[in-house]
Design an enzyme around this catalytic site. Structure first.
Site, short mmCIF file in Angstrom:
data_model
loop_
_atom_site.label_atom_id
_atom_site.label_comp_id
_atom_site.label_asym_id
_atom_site.label_seq_id
_atom_site.Cartn_x
_atom_site.Cartn_y
_atom_site.Cartn_z
N GLY A 157 36.58 1.50 -0.58
CA GLY A 157 35.38 1.72 0.23
C GLY A 157 34.48 2.82 -0.29
O GLY A 157 34.24 2.95 -1.50
N TYR A 211 37.53 8.74 17.68
CA TYR A 211 36.83 8.85 16.39
C TYR A 211 35.61 9.78 16.51
O TYR A 211 35.39 10.65 15.66
CB TYR A 211 36.41 7.45 15.96
P1 NDP Z 1 38.24 2.43 4.11
O1 NDP Z 1 39.06 1.97 5.25
O2 NDP Z 1 37.55 1.44 3.25
O3 NDP Z 1 39.13 3.40 3.16
C1 NDP Z 1 39.82 4.45 3.73
C2 NDP Z 1 40.54 5.22 2.65
O4 NDP Z 1 41.21 6.34 3.30
C3 NDP Z 1 41.64 4.43 1.97
O5 NDP Z 1 41.74 4.83 0.62
C4 NDP Z 1 42.89 4.82 2.73
O6 NDP Z 1 44.09 4.67 1.99
C5 NDP Z 1 42.59 6.29 2.99
N1 NDP Z 1 43.35 6.83 4.12
C6 NDP Z 1 43.38 6.41 5.40
N2 NDP Z 1 44.23 7.14 6.13
C7 NDP Z 1 44.77 8.06 5.28
C8 NDP Z 1 45.75 9.07 5.41
N3 NDP Z 1 46.36 9.34 6.59
N4 NDP Z 1 46.09 9.79 4.32
C9 NDP Z 1 45.50 9.55 3.13
N5 NDP Z 1 44.57 8.60 2.94
C10 NDP Z 1 44.21 7.86 4.00
O7 NDP Z 1 37.19 3.46 4.76
P2 NDP Z 1 35.62 3.63 4.52
O8 NDP Z 1 35.31 3.66 3.09
O9 NDP Z 1 34.91 2.66 5.39
O10 NDP Z 1 35.38 5.08 5.16
C11 NDP Z 1 35.51 6.26 4.39
C12 NDP Z 1 35.11 7.44 5.25
O11 NDP Z 1 33.76 7.29 5.69
C13 NDP Z 1 35.96 7.59 6.52
O12 NDP Z 1 36.16 8.94 6.82
C14 NDP Z 1 35.08 6.94 7.58
O13 NDP Z 1 35.38 7.42 8.86
C15 NDP Z 1 33.70 7.37 7.11
N6 NDP Z 1 32.62 6.52 7.58
C16 NDP Z 1 32.56 5.18 7.25
C17 NDP Z 1 31.52 4.39 7.67
C18 NDP Z 1 31.38 2.95 7.29
O14 NDP Z 1 30.40 2.32 7.70
N7 NDP Z 1 32.28 2.37 6.51
C19 NDP Z 1 30.45 4.95 8.51
C20 NDP Z 1 30.58 6.36 8.78
C21 NDP Z 1 31.64 7.10 8.32
P3 NDP Z 1 44.79 3.20 1.86
O15 NDP Z 1 43.92 2.43 0.92
O16 NDP Z 1 46.13 3.51 1.32
O17 NDP Z 1 44.81 2.63 3.24
#
Ligand code: NDP
Length: 241
Positions: free
Chosen positions: A13, A147
């Site tokens: 992402g 969240y």
């Molecule tokens: P994704 O779900 O696509 O990716 C999340 C990433 O975080 C993955 O690499 C995942 O690992 C990792 N992750 C999750 N939990 C943990 C943990 N406990 N320890 C270590 N790594 C962890 O998320 P997005 O790209 O959509 O979002 C990225 C950030 O942006 C987040 O903080 C989200 O809240 C924020 N955000 C996103 C928006 C959106 O529209 N997408 C909008 C606003 C904010 P694994 O691959 O192993 O699961």
């Protein structure tokens, strides 16, 4: 010397776009993830960026993981706290488990990752901490009390730490993305996306992960040294704060 950057959740992402953009900008980048080995391996093969697996909600794992990274790649100069999860439910149905998981990852994760790198950054008189918050931490969102609270907490953390880091050459900033076209968002029913979500975004489209990544590259740069404690919105005009 090439600076080392850690991107939590940097394998998928928005995080994957951030890792790639920082690598292109010349950093030694390390991407972390939680458990999706397949996606992480694919990312490593495609980009050549090393991957490390640990849970940002666990302080000991973060401290040990960061120590391993620093041994291999040198001191961490840039930390991007991007890892995040959602566990949505209307509040009357939200379980303590859903609350705790989200707060432990999205808010406590920032303490767990930042605390182990902070003293080194202070000693070296340089550091960049970039926290990926959310539009929903700014405006709140029904179904996301957990969240929204955690992401608003990220902004408070950013502002407090910016004051502590300023004299030591450490900047601390937050980025608040709106709806970004990651797998998670594109998985939303197309009708809901087209009829309910996109009409709320004045620019008329979802954001791209690369658009958030460019903000990170800017905030990490030497040229952004006067910018600290700020909250940079990247939301297509959906919310002004
Ligand atoms: P994704 O779900 O696509 O990716 C999340 C990433 O975080 C993955 O690499 C995942 O690992 C990792 N992750 C999750 N939990 C943990 C943990 N406990 N320890 C270590 N790594 C962890 O998320 P997005 O790209 O959509 O979002 C990225 C950030 O942006 C987040 O903080 C989200 O809240 C924020 N955000 C996103 C928006 C959106 O529209 N997408 C909008 C606003 C904010 P694994 O691959 O192993 O699961």
């Amino acid at each position: 010397m090439t600076r080392t950057a850690i991107v939590t959740g940097g394998t998928r992402g928005i995080g994957a776009a951030i890792s790639t953009a920082l690598k292109t900008a010349g950093y030694n980048v390390v991407a972390t993830y939680a458990g999706n080995d397949e996606a992480a391996q694919k990312f490593r093969e495609a980009t050549g960026i090393p991957i490390y697996k640990w849970d940002v909600s666990n302080y000991e794992e973060c401290a040990a993981g960061i120590a391993r990274v620093e041994e291999e790649y040198g001191p961490v100069a840039v930390l991007v706290n991007n890892a995040g999860i959602t566990r949505d439910a209307m509040f009357h149905k939200m379980t303590p488990g859903q609350w705790n998981e989200v707060v432990n990852t999205n808010l406590n994760g920032l303490f767990n990752m930042t605390h182990p790198v902070w003293s080194g950054m202070r000693d070296r008189k340089f550091g960049r901490i970039i926290n990926i918050s959310s539009i929903n931490g700014q405006k709140g969102q029904a179904g996301q009390a957990n969240y929204s609270a955690a992401k608003a907490g990220d902004i408070g953390f950013t502002k407090a730490l910016a004051q502590e880091g300023a004299r030591a050459g450490i900047t601390v900033n937050a980025i608040c993305p709106g709806y970004i076209g990651t797998e998670m968002v594109r998985a939303i029913d197309e009708k809901v996306l087209n009829e309910r979500i996109i009409p709320q975004i004045p620019v008329g489209r979802l954001g791209e992960p690369e658009e958030v990544a460019r903000c990170v590259v800017f905030l990490a740069s030497d040229e952004a040294g006067f910018i600290t404690g700020s909250t940079l919105s990247a939301n297509g005009g959906q919310y002004f704060c």
